[in-house]
Structures are given as C-alpha cells and as structure tokens.
Design an enzyme around this catalytic site. Sequence first.
Site, PDB file in Angstrom:
ATOM      1  N   ASP A 113      40.477  44.704  41.126  1.00 22.53           N
ATOM      2  CA  ASP A 113      40.113  43.400  41.663  1.00 22.53           C
ATOM      3  C   ASP A 113      40.454  43.371  43.167  1.00 22.53           C
ATOM      4  O   ASP A 113      40.002  44.253  43.893  1.00 22.53           O
ATOM      5  CB  ASP A 113      40.830  42.310  40.857  1.00 22.53           C
ATOM      6  CG  ASP A 113      40.429  40.900  41.230  1.00 22.53           C
ATOM      7  OD1 ASP A 113      39.351  40.455  40.795  1.00 22.53           O
ATOM      8  OD2 ASP A 113      41.197  40.239  41.952  1.00 22.53           O
ATOM      9  N   HIS A 147      36.693  41.942  32.642  1.00 19.62           N
ATOM     10  CA  HIS A 147      37.209  42.176  33.992  1.00 19.62           C
ATOM     11  C   HIS A 147      38.567  42.865  34.015  1.00 19.62           C
ATOM     12  O   HIS A 147      38.874  43.606  34.944  1.00 19.62           O
ATOM     13  CB  HIS A 147      37.317  40.827  34.715  1.00 19.62           C
ATOM     14  CG  HIS A 147      37.775  40.946  36.134  1.00 19.62           C
ATOM     15  ND1 HIS A 147      37.045  41.608  37.103  1.00 19.62           N
ATOM     16  CD2 HIS A 147      38.893  40.490  36.763  1.00 19.62           C
ATOM     17  CE1 HIS A 147      37.687  41.541  38.256  1.00 19.62           C
ATOM     18  NE2 HIS A 147      38.818  40.878  38.075  1.00 19.62           N
TER      19      HIS A 147
END
Length: 323
Positions: A105, A300
């Site tokens: 991320d 994610h």
Amino acid sequence: MTTLAAPARHRLFDLPGGRVHAVEQGEGPLVLLLHGFPESWYAWRHQLPALAAAGYRAVAVDARGYGRSSRPEGSEAYRALALTGELVALVRALGEERAVLAGHDWGATLAGQAGLLRPEVFRAVALLGVPYTPPGGPRPSEVFASMGGEEEFYVPFLQRPGAEAEMERDVRGWLAGFYATLSGRSGSVPPGPFFVPRGHAMRERFVTGPLPSWLGEDVLDFYAAEFERTGFGGALARYRVMDRDWEDLAAWEGEPLRQPSLFLAGREDASLAWLSDAVDAFPHTLPGLRGTHLLDDCGHWVQQERPEEVNTLLLEWLADVES
C-alpha cells in the site's frame, strides 16, 4: 534448508528525523518491510519469522506517524524525500550499507520512491498491492478532483483537515469496516469505499457482517489499540503531501525503477481497478521485474490474507535476487 529463527525483538532508533520503532528477526541480508494505511509493523507479523528462518534479517518498520515511531506535527515531515532519508539512516543504524525493500500500500509507494532515489542503497524492491508509477504526469490533486463526478474520490476526502474525526469517533468499528470492505470475498460492490457521497461518511460504503477469516478479534484489537493511542493524523499525512511529492520528484519524471522487482496483489483488490494502467505499463516502468502475481480470492491486505503464498513468492524472488 530453513532453521528456527530467534524470537523477534522490538527496537527504537533515534535518527535525525525522529524516533523509529521497528521489529527485527533473523540474521543475514537485510530486508526492510514497510506497511500501508491504516496498519503498522504488525501487518508483517507472518513474514518476519518466515524470512528469518530462511536466512534473512527482516525488519518491519512503524512508518512515521504510526505506532511507536515519531508523529511530527504538520504534513511537511511526511514528504517522500524526508521518508527516504529516514530509511537510509535506518539502514545505517542497523549497521548495513544496502537493503531490499518490500512495501504494501503506501509502503509500496515509498519503496518505489526510495528505490528510485537511492538505488545504491536499495538494491531490490517488492511492491504489494500498489504498483509502481513513475513521477510526473498531471498534478495529483487535479487528477483526483476529476475522478469523483457527483461523488468525491477518497483521496481528496482523506486530504481534508478533520477527516480523521470520522475514524476516531469509533476506531475499532471504523477499522473493522475498512479492513473487511477491502478484503477478498467481501461482497463489496462498486464504487465501494473509494467514492464518498458529498457530505456523507466513508463508512457508509463499508460492508457489514462477520469479520473476514484473516482478521481475528485479537488482530483487530491490536490495530485498534494502536490507533486509539496515536489517532489518525500522522497516518493521513502521506495523503496530504501528494502534491508536494509530485513537485519534489519532478526531476525524475518518467524514470523507471531498474532494480530487480516483484509485484504481488490480490486479484480482488478493488484499487487495481483504477491502477490497472500502471500494471499494464510494467514492461516500461519496471525493466527489472522478476514476476507479477495476482492471488485469487484475495483482496487488498495480501500479506495478511494469504501469508503462506506471499511468503513463498517473496522467498523465491529473494533467492533469485541473491543468485
């Protein structure tokens, strides 16, 4: 042949830019692990022992603004140039000259930026969840402002002063919803949490129901306790300096990341929908790419949702880098 690694240990480093907290395990070539939003070093809890057992010195870092690391006031201290310098100082404080970076991320974004700026220090870069995008192009604030239409894209929403108030009213509940919504098999439907109705809260787009299998109550308790203590202001600072990073890195416009690299992501990661062009550009932007892997039924939080597969892929890539 793998061996049992010594237990992980917490360390605090007083560096020129402030205090850095990291968790270290193992001996061997240095691998720095950089987390994203809204997480901490704990996002790498599954990788630390696996890397250590395979003969690496794994160090998971609390990013500036998170956990037990320093949380400077204002956003200027969170620019990519400053954070890259801090990573270089950390490598030196660990008694090393070079390191491999693995980031997820925002940690992936920083890993790519640091690898671009200091290739003599960061010899290989693994990116999880967020693909490498060379500096340049239109000003980020202009791009994000055009993406929402009648709604607001999540980046300008988080850049707004006071956005953390929504999170801090119910830290545990907000984190649970955010983690679950961006997990694989979440049932989230477009636009998900990335577009916010104007005048509304991001959490209105979160899924409800049981926690995903990777997110036990103890894991959620850990993250919630960290953010109850620190708040979200430091964590959101990286969103708030994106235009400054664009200005700072203008001299590297269009530059590829040439070191050996790796990209891992969940096939159900909703962010890939608006980052797909960056993945398609890898032949030009990542000339040292050794592999792209999209994991099925994974969202994610790739290294937490699918730790064994991620560990295997990271170790295979590291062995290739070392060969």
